[in-house]
Design a protein around this motif. Sequence first.
Motif, PDB file in Angstrom:
ATOM      1  N   VAL A  90      -2.193   1.835  42.530  1.00 21.41           N
ATOM      2  CA  VAL A  90      -1.474   2.010  43.793  1.00 21.41           C
ATOM      3  C   VAL A  90      -0.110   1.336  43.690  1.00 21.41           C
ATOM      4  O   VAL A  90       0.010   0.241  43.134  1.00 21.41           O
ATOM      5  CB  VAL A  90      -2.295   1.410  44.965  1.00 21.41           C
ATOM      6  N   HIS A  91       0.914   2.009  44.207  1.00 20.34           N
ATOM      7  CA  HIS A  91       2.266   1.464  44.147  1.00 20.34           C
ATOM      8  C   HIS A  91       3.048   1.868  45.390  1.00 20.34           C
ATOM      9  O   HIS A  91       2.660   2.769  46.117  1.00 20.34           O
ATOM     10  CB  HIS A  91       2.991   1.910  42.868  1.00 20.34           C
ATOM     11  N   ARG A  92       4.157   1.173  45.630  1.00 25.01           N
ATOM     12  CA  ARG A  92       4.982   1.425  46.815  1.00 25.01           C
ATOM     13  C   ARG A  92       6.452   1.302  46.450  1.00 25.01           C
ATOM     14  O   ARG A  92       6.843   0.407  45.705  1.00 25.01           O
ATOM     15  CB  ARG A  92       4.650   0.412  47.911  1.00 25.01           C
ATOM     16  N   TYR A  93       7.250   2.216  47.010  1.00 24.95           N
ATOM     17  CA  TYR A  93       8.708   2.122  46.934  1.00 24.95           C
ATOM     18  C   TYR A  93       9.167   1.771  48.349  1.00 24.95           C
ATOM     19  O   TYR A  93       8.796   2.464  49.292  1.00 24.95           O
ATOM     20  CB  TYR A  93       9.348   3.456  46.544  1.00 24.95           C
ATOM     21  N   ALA A  94       9.962   0.719  48.489  1.00 22.89           N
ATOM     22  CA  ALA A  94      10.380   0.293  49.823  1.00 22.89           C
ATOM     23  C   ALA A  94      11.874   0.028  49.861  1.00 22.89           C
ATOM     24  O   ALA A  94      12.476  -0.411  48.879  1.00 22.89           O
ATOM     25  CB  ALA A  94       9.619  -0.962  50.239  1.00 22.89           C
ATOM     26  N   ASN A  95      12.459   0.307  51.020  1.00 19.02           N
ATOM     27  CA  ASN A  95      13.850  -0.017  51.291  1.00 19.02           C
ATOM     28  C   ASN A  95      13.851  -1.105  52.352  1.00 19.02           C
ATOM     29  O   ASN A  95      13.681  -0.826  53.537  1.00 19.02           O
ATOM     30  CB  ASN A  95      14.611   1.216  51.783  1.00 19.02           C
ATOM     31  N   ASP A  96      14.032  -2.335  51.920  1.00 15.80           N
ATOM     32  CA  ASP A  96      14.051  -3.473  52.834  1.00 15.80           C
ATOM     33  C   ASP A  96      15.459  -3.779  53.327  1.00 15.80           C
ATOM     34  O   ASP A  96      15.645  -4.712  54.107  1.00 15.80           O
ATOM     35  CB  ASP A  96      13.471  -4.718  52.144  1.00 15.80           C
ATOM     36  N   GLY A  97      16.439  -2.980  52.888  1.00 18.84           N
ATOM     37  CA  GLY A  97      17.828  -3.226  53.257  1.00 18.84           C
ATOM     38  C   GLY A  97      18.265  -2.477  54.505  1.00 18.84           C
ATOM     39  O   GLY A  97      17.458  -1.855  55.202  1.00 18.84           O
ATOM     40  N   GLU A  98      19.566  -2.504  54.748  1.00 21.74           N
ATOM     41  CA  GLU A  98      20.141  -1.884  55.939  1.00 21.74           C
ATOM     42  C   GLU A  98      20.824  -0.557  55.646  1.00 21.74           C
ATOM     43  O   GLU A  98      21.277   0.123  56.562  1.00 21.74           O
ATOM     44  CB  GLU A  98      21.137  -2.853  56.602  1.00 21.74           C
ATOM     45  N   ASP A  99      20.939  -0.189  54.365  1.00 20.33           N
ATOM     46  CA  ASP A  99      21.573   1.065  53.977  1.00 20.33           C
ATOM     47  C   ASP A  99      20.552   1.956  53.271  1.00 20.33           C
ATOM     48  O   ASP A  99      19.547   1.485  52.750  1.00 20.33           O
ATOM     49  CB  ASP A  99      22.754   0.803  53.027  1.00 20.33           C
ATOM     50  N   GLU A 100      20.850   3.257  53.239  1.00 15.87           N
ATOM     51  CA  GLU A 100      19.973   4.195  52.549  1.00 15.87           C
ATOM     52  C   GLU A 100      19.874   3.828  51.071  1.00 15.87           C
ATOM     53  O   GLU A 100      20.838   3.369  50.468  1.00 15.87           O
ATOM     54  CB  GLU A 100      20.517   5.619  52.684  1.00 15.87           C
ATOM     55  N   VAL A 101      18.686   4.031  50.500  1.00 19.28           N
ATOM     56  CA  VAL A 101      18.455   3.828  49.076  1.00 19.28           C
ATOM     57  C   VAL A 101      18.272   5.202  48.440  1.00 19.28           C
ATOM     58  O   VAL A 101      17.634   6.083  49.007  1.00 19.28           O
ATOM     59  CB  VAL A 101      17.187   2.982  48.841  1.00 19.28           C
ATOM     60  N   ARG A 102      18.852   5.376  47.256  1.00 20.93           N
ATOM     61  CA  ARG A 102      18.656   6.622  46.511  1.00 20.93           C
ATOM     62  C   ARG A 102      18.277   6.261  45.088  1.00 20.93           C
ATOM     63  O   ARG A 102      18.921   5.415  44.454  1.00 20.93           O
ATOM     64  CB  ARG A 102      19.924   7.460  46.517  1.00 20.93           C
ATOM     65  N   PHE A 103      17.220   6.908  44.589  1.00 28.96           N
ATOM     66  CA  PHE A 103      16.817   6.688  43.202  1.00 28.96           C
ATOM     67  C   PHE A 103      16.279   7.975  42.599  1.00 28.96           C
ATOM     68  O   PHE A 103      15.821   8.865  43.291  1.00 28.96           O
ATOM     69  CB  PHE A 103      15.802   5.546  43.073  1.00 28.96           C
ATOM     70  N   ILE A 104      16.390   8.057  41.275  1.00 34.50           N
ATOM     71  CA  ILE A 104      15.840   9.167  40.509  1.00 34.50           C
ATOM     72  C   ILE A 104      14.545   8.674  39.887  1.00 34.50           C
ATOM     73  O   ILE A 104      14.500   7.587  39.298  1.00 34.50           O
ATOM     74  CB  ILE A 104      16.828   9.643  39.411  1.00 34.50           C
ATOM     75  N   LEU A 105      13.496   9.472  40.006  1.00 31.79           N
ATOM     76  CA  LEU A 105      12.170   9.090  39.539  1.00 31.79           C
ATOM     77  C   LEU A 105      11.626  10.143  38.586  1.00 31.79           C
ATOM     78  O   LEU A 105      11.729  11.340  38.853  1.00 31.79           O
ATOM     79  CB  LEU A 105      11.222   8.963  40.747  1.00 31.79           C
ATOM     80  N   VAL A 106      11.057   9.692  37.477  1.00 29.99           N
ATOM     81  CA  VAL A 106      10.368  10.568  36.531  1.00 29.99           C
ATOM     82  C   VAL A 106       8.906  10.138  36.492  1.00 29.99           C
ATOM     83  O   VAL A 106       8.608   8.958  36.313  1.00 29.99           O
ATOM     84  CB  VAL A 106      10.968  10.478  35.112  1.00 29.99           C
ATOM     85  N   VAL A 107       8.014  11.104  36.669  1.00 31.62           N
ATOM     86  CA  VAL A 107       6.573  10.866  36.557  1.00 31.62           C
ATOM     87  C   VAL A 107       6.104  11.542  35.266  1.00 31.62           C
ATOM     88  O   VAL A 107       6.372  12.728  35.062  1.00 31.62           O
ATOM     89  CB  VAL A 107       5.801  11.454  37.762  1.00 31.62           C
ATOM     90  N   ALA A 108       5.433  10.797  34.397  1.00 36.24           N
ATOM     91  CA  ALA A 108       4.868  11.339  33.158  1.00 36.24           C
ATOM     92  C   ALA A 108       3.366  11.078  33.200  1.00 36.24           C
ATOM     93  O   ALA A 108       2.922   9.932  33.116  1.00 36.24           O
ATOM     94  CB  ALA A 108       5.491  10.678  31.941  1.00 36.24           C
ATOM     95  N   GLU A 109       2.607  12.163  33.359  1.00 29.55           N
ATOM     96  CA  GLU A 109       1.164  12.043  33.555  1.00 29.55           C
ATOM     97  C   GLU A 109       0.415  12.884  32.540  1.00 29.55           C
ATOM     98  O   GLU A 109       0.677  14.080  32.404  1.00 29.55           O
ATOM     99  CB  GLU A 109       0.823  12.511  34.977  1.00 29.55           C
TER     100      GLU A 109
END
Length: 194
Positions: free
Chosen positions: A168-187
């Motif tokens: 189990v995992h979580r991505y969170a934005n604890d800041g005041e501005d939008e967060v943008r990230f690129i994610l690759v899943v290899a399964e």
Amino acid sequence: MYYVQDPETITAAIANNVRALRTQRGLTLDVLAARSGVSKGMLVQVEQGRTNPSVTTLTRISSALGVTVARIVEVSQAPVVRVVEGVEMVTFTQGGSAATLLVGTDAPMIHELWDWRLAPGTHHDGDAHTAGTREMLTVLEGTVTLVVDGRSHVVRRGDAVLFSADRVHRYANDGEDEVRFILVVAEPLATQDH
């Protein structure tokens, strides 16, 4: 700017693809429900195109079927070389945040490329994927708080991270501005019982 294909077209593609993949594997709705953790009622709604399933629901179904989320939302068959135009990409939105599935593959290993945007104060909880799954992400804007096994890791703009996503995992934005990230899943492909 987000490019979103007609929701009815995507819902119909999801319905057709899930039904086809399930029947190709000789699975009943009960078996798929047990493998995916998605209720039989929800699976019926998905296969009949009566619901717009969440990313979590699609992830659970795709994992149980041994395919990518990209394969489930795919509107047309992919050629050997596949250029995915912006209008073909599927964006899932929730609470001011958005995850765009840019492209994905099925075999010999499942790969998905995502463009994520998290609104301030929001998060996305990821279920544990198949054993051996890895995720990589790089932050383009803001700071992501990644929580894996209850431990927080701060990933800032320009940083990248690799982690085992079979928990189990979580991505969170604890800041005041939008967060943008690129994610690759290899399964790795799950072994299918026929």
